[in-house]
Design a protein around this motif. Structure first.
Motif, PDB file in Angstrom:
ATOM      1  N   LEU A 165      -2.795   9.708   0.968  1.00 10.92           N
ATOM      2  CA  LEU A 165      -2.647   8.255   1.124  1.00 10.92           C
ATOM      3  C   LEU A 165      -1.139   7.873   1.671  1.00 10.92           C
ATOM      4  CD1 LEU A 165      -4.168   6.769  -2.177  1.00 10.92           C
ATOM      5  CD2 LEU A 165      -4.807   6.361   0.024  1.00 10.92           C
ATOM      6  N   LEU A 166      -0.157   8.764   1.368  1.00 10.10           N
ATOM      7  CA  LEU A 166       0.814   8.499   1.668  1.00 10.10           C
ATOM      8  C   LEU A 166       1.016   8.522   3.410  1.00 10.10           C
ATOM      9  CD1 LEU A 166       3.567  10.494  -0.501  1.00 10.10           C
ATOM     10  CD2 LEU A 166       3.621   7.974   0.206  1.00 10.10           C
ATOM     11  N   HIS A 167       0.179   9.309   3.950  1.00 10.39           N
ATOM     12  CA  HIS A 167       0.362   9.616   5.370  1.00 10.39           C
ATOM     13  C   HIS A 167      -0.448   8.237   5.991  1.00 10.39           C
ATOM     14  CE1 HIS A 167      -0.914  10.649   9.414  1.00 10.39           C
ATOM     15  NE2 HIS A 167      -2.269  10.196   9.097  1.00 10.39           N
ATOM     16  N   LEU A 168      -1.513   8.041   5.386  1.00 14.28           N
ATOM     17  CA  LEU A 168      -2.332   6.883   5.875  1.00 14.28           C
ATOM     18  C   LEU A 168      -1.502   5.696   5.909  1.00 14.28           C
ATOM     19  CD1 LEU A 168      -5.771   7.556   4.491  1.00 14.28           C
ATOM     20  CD2 LEU A 168      -5.115   7.879   6.821  1.00 14.28           C
TER      21      LEU A 168
ATOM     22  N   ALA B 232       0.712  -1.128   0.088  1.00 12.69           N
ATOM     23  CA  ALA B 232      -0.081   0.005   0.032  1.00 12.69           C
ATOM     24  C   ALA B 232       0.971   1.184  -0.010  1.00 12.69           C
ATOM     25  CB  ALA B 232      -1.002  -0.072   1.257  1.00 12.69           C
ATOM     26  N   TYR B 233       1.982   1.043   0.810  1.00 16.16           N
ATOM     27  CA  TYR B 233       2.705   2.412   0.987  1.00 16.16           C
ATOM     28  C   TYR B 233       3.299   2.755  -0.404  1.00 16.16           C
ATOM     29  CZ  TYR B 233       6.759   5.174   2.309  1.00 16.16           C
ATOM     30  OH  TYR B 233       7.600   6.370   2.578  1.00 16.16           O
ATOM     31  N   LEU B 234       3.964   1.652  -0.958  1.00 20.74           N
ATOM     32  CA  LEU B 234       4.723   1.863  -2.387  1.00 20.74           C
ATOM     33  C   LEU B 234       3.628   2.348  -3.467  1.00 20.74           C
ATOM     34  CD1 LEU B 234       7.111  -1.130  -2.190  1.00 20.74           C
ATOM     35  CD2 LEU B 234       7.673   1.135  -1.953  1.00 20.74           C
ATOM     36  N   LEU B 235       2.485   1.919  -3.409  1.00 21.15           N
ATOM     37  CA  LEU B 235       1.741   2.355  -4.326  1.00 21.15           C
ATOM     38  C   LEU B 235       1.221   3.904  -4.353  1.00 21.15           C
ATOM     39  CD1 LEU B 235      -0.764  -0.576  -4.898  1.00 21.15           C
ATOM     40  CD2 LEU B 235       0.858   0.264  -6.578  1.00 21.15           C
ATOM     41  N   ALA B 236       1.102   4.086  -2.872  1.00 22.91           N
ATOM     42  CA  ALA B 236       0.590   5.591  -2.703  1.00 22.91           C
ATOM     43  C   ALA B 236       2.027   6.504  -3.130  1.00 22.91           C
ATOM     44  CB  ALA B 236       0.359   5.655  -1.117  1.00 22.91           C
ATOM     45  N   HIS B 237       3.138   5.982  -2.800  1.00 21.51           N
ATOM     46  CA  HIS B 237       3.924   6.871  -2.757  1.00 21.51           C
ATOM     47  C   HIS B 237       4.369   6.970  -4.662  1.00 21.51           C
ATOM     48  CE1 HIS B 237       8.519   7.944  -3.312  1.00 21.51           C
ATOM     49  NE2 HIS B 237       8.346   8.215  -2.200  1.00 21.51           N
ATOM     50  N   LYS B 238       4.013   5.942  -5.350  1.00 23.77           N
ATOM     51  CA  LYS B 238       3.978   5.917  -6.785  1.00 23.77           C
ATOM     52  C   LYS B 238       2.938   7.040  -7.168  1.00 23.77           C
ATOM     53  CE  LYS B 238       3.341   2.996 -10.907  1.00 23.77           C
ATOM     54  NZ  LYS B 238       2.865   1.589 -11.379  1.00 23.77           N
ATOM     55  N   MET B 239       1.587   7.029  -6.410  1.00 17.24           N
ATOM     56  CA  MET B 239       0.950   7.999  -7.130  1.00 17.24           C
ATOM     57  C   MET B 239       1.012   9.271  -6.718  1.00 17.24           C
ATOM     58  SD  MET B 239      -2.580   5.836  -5.591  1.00 17.24           S
ATOM     59  CE  MET B 239      -3.897   6.970  -6.293  1.00 17.24           C
ATOM     60  N   GLY B 240       1.736   9.593  -5.616  1.00 13.43           N
ATOM     61  CA  GLY B 240       2.086  10.837  -4.923  1.00 13.43           C
ATOM     62  C   GLY B 240       0.970  11.505  -4.372  1.00 13.43           C
TER      63      GLY B 240
END
Length: 648
Positions: free
Chosen positions: A409-412, A397-405
């Motif tokens: 979502l990054l915080h969560l 989840a964290y890597l996907l959120a990072h990819k999305m920017g």
């Protein structure tokens, strides 16, 4: 009072109300309503409550609460008028009315229709066998407006159909009565007929402004046709005079035009800020199921935020039944978001199996990227009792959120990943992940609380108590302005910090108070931490009380193992070695399959050492020394080195 009333009167009281996480939170709103009505009562001789037939179960509960409070208030007048349509009260509201009448606190005054005659008396005068005027009169009056011709025609058709005069679910229409209504409609001007058609689609939402919006004209342009409808006794006080009129007008609207009008009404209601559930129904009848589903989803989200889980489920089921397969982008987004929200509600209700099944089904198919991230994050929290699996979900989840920017979502996902790393004993990495968030300004207070709570707990795990308490106390202060869930979360971490510092009962009263706030998933964790505090404080009986319902079992294997280890230690402290050994055996079965979870392994090892079981050595060899917290180190010191154990 104003803050609570903003739940139902946001335009009048534009304050941020406290969200509801537990149905008991509604009492705050009921008390505020009673206080407001009490103030009104001191300024008026009579209080009038109209349209009580629209009371739903929750409103009836609020009404009963207000009446009970006001009955005890000796100040001000005690005169109340409650108006409602006979036979249309909900069962809850009817019970309240009946109770007041039976207690001699109220009397019923039956208001007759404008037409001459009393419908109930007329029915009684017919002396028809098996006819109950009291039961049938309300339905007949509602359907016919009390007009004798319509009333008798309806009764005649009932007899011809052989259904008898009992009150049926739907009254049949006499052709002669319908022809008379059609003749009446035929005398209307085109403008009045168009207004009648719009009024039939609007139903209870009918108003001059909304009708003008649907017809795309100025409200003043409707003054003459509105007056014409009232003069023809089609409209009475802004509503159809009776249901026979309403049905006839609706039936004579061509189906394509009905769908068009429903869509127009939906748009007008949306602009007016009407309740999304009413808007959804019009979109559905307008042939736009996918749009209706979006509105039902919004209603479900609102109910969930107020802890009205049954109501939220009903709305989400509507959204799911009217949204399309997720292969279509727009409809699929609605469907998966509804399913994701339903999983969240199951987790909050501690129905973990259902929540995990919903999330597994979601992740098994194509998803919008944001929903996939949210589903992975939600599943990480559900798997928190299996640290390795939880870390896998959270990292994805964290890597996907990072990819999305996406910053939110990054915080969560960063917080979820840190929580999973903590469970694995990788505390330094979790701290490194969260520390940059301290400097960020989160407009959502819950984001800030989440960072303060987890980072404070991680600092306590490392023995950095001054920093830990500064963060946790700030977090608890912020949580006071949120729903109870967040207070329980921070309280659990505060007690955990007390255990690490060796002052296990420092926040005991606070923990006791927050534990009573509601049955959340974090409530299970709080019970476990409090049990550990009791063991540290040499209160084994109190620890066993907290562990009686096996709170760890609801959170997954690692916490179940930890709960059994605490149970064994408490039983051993009470010299119940047989029961302690049984708890240890159960814990060892779980520990065999654990990967990570150093705290659970340490506490099982401590119980084994105290019972003289040599298996403790093998358990400790699976633990890296740097993963241990101050409290776990003290636990090992407490059992000494007599069994050849190493002490990190």
């Amino acid at each position: 009072m104003r803050r609570e009333l903003s739940h139902i009167l946001p335009d009048l009281f534009p304050l941020d109300p406290l969200p509801w996480r537990d149905p008991a939170d509604r009492i705050r709103l009921f008390a505020a309503m009673a206080e407001a009505v009490g103030e009104l009562r001191r300024q008026a001789g009579v209080l009038v409550m109209d349209d009580l037939q629209y009371l739903d179960a929750a409103s009836a509960e609020a009404w009963a609460y207000m009446l009970s409070k006001l009955a005890l208030d000796a100040s001000g007048p005690r005169r109340y008028l409650g108006a409602y349509r006979q036979g249309e009260l909900s069962a809850e509201a009817q019970a309240i009315v009946d109770g007041l009448v039976q207690a001699g606190l109220a009397v019923r005054i039956l208001l007759h229709p404008l037409q001459p005659g009393d419908v109930e008396a007329l029915l009684a005068s017919l002396e028809l066998p098996n006819l109950s005027p009291t039961e049938l009169a309300p339905a007949l009056f509602r359907y016919t407006g009390g007009i004798p011709f319509f009333l008798l025609e309806t009764l005649r058709v009932l007899w011809e159909l052989g259904e008898g005069p009992e009150a049926p679910g739907h009254l049949p229409t006499s052709q002669r009565a319908r022809e008379q209504v059609v003749r009446c409609l035929g005398l209307l001007s085109p403008a009045a007929l168009r207004l009648a058609q719009v009024a039939a689609i609007l139903g209870e939402d009918l108003s001059l402004e909304l009708a003008a919006g649907v017809l795309e004209c100025a409200p003043l342009e409707l003054a003459r046709p509105w007056a014409e409808l009232e003069a023809a006794q089609i409209l009475r006080q802004g509503r159809f005079a009776h249901d026979l009129l309403l049905e006839t007008v609706k039936e004579r609207i061509p189906v394509p035009l009905q769908a068009h009008l429903h869509r127009q009404v939906a748009r007008a209601l949306e602009e007016a800020g009407a309740h999304p559930a009413r808007i959804a129904q019009h979109w559905l009848e307008g042939g736009r199921e996918e749009v209706a589903a979006r509105f039902w989803l919004a209603v479900g989200r609102d109910y969930q935020a107020r802890a009205l889980y049954a109501e939220a489920r009903a709305m989400l089921e509507k959204a799911l039944s009217h949204s399309q397969d997720r292969r279509s982008d727009l409809e699929g987004a609605t469907r998966v978001e509804a399913q994701l929200l339903l999983a969240d509600i199951c987790r909050e209700e501690r129905r973990y199996g259902e929540a995990d099944a919903l999330l597994a089904d979601l992740l098994d198919g194509p998803l919008p990227l944001r929903v996939r991230v949210e589903a992975l994050r939600a599943r990480a929290y559900l798997a928190i009792g299996d640290p390795l699996r939880a870390a896998g979900y959270a990292r994805k989840a964290y890597l996907l959120a990072h990819k999305m920017g996406d910053e939110e979502l990054l915080h969560l996902t960063r917080t979820a990943y840190a929580a999973a790393l903590w469970g694995l004993g990788e505390v330094a990495e979790a701290i490194h992940l969260l520390e940059p968030e301290l400097a960020l300004h989160h407009p959502d207070a819950r984001h800030r609380i989440r960072i303060l709570a987890y980072l404070g707990a991680l600092y306590a795990h490392r023995g950095r108590f001054r920093e830990a308490y500064a963060l946790l106390e700030e977090g608890f202060h912020l949580a006071q302005g949120q729903d109870p869930y967040w207070r329980v979360l921070v309280a659990a971490f505060l007690v955990g910090a007390d255990v690490e510092r060796g002052e296990p009962l420092a926040h005991w009263e606070l923990a006791q108070a927050t534990r009573a706030l509601g049955p959340f998933d974090v409530s299970e964790y709080l019970a476990l931490v409090m049990a550990r505090a009791c063991l540290e404080a040499h209160e084994p009986r109190l620890a066993l009380e907290l562990l009686a319902e096996r709170p760890g079992a609801h959170l997954g294997r690692a916490y179940a193992c930890l709960g059994l280890a605490y149970t064994g230690q408490a039983l051993l402290a009470l010299d119940n070695k047989e029961a302690a050994r049984q708890a240890l055996m159960e814990a060892l079965v779980l520990a065999e399959e654990l990967e990570g979870a150093p705290r659970a392994l340490v506490q099982v090892a401590v119980a084994a050492l105290r019972l003289g079981e040599p298996v403790a050595q093998a358990l400790l060899e699976r633990i890296s020394p740097e993963t241990l917290s101050p409290a776990d180190r003290r636990s090992l010191e407490g059992v000494g080195l007599g069994f050849g154990m190493y002490l990190p």
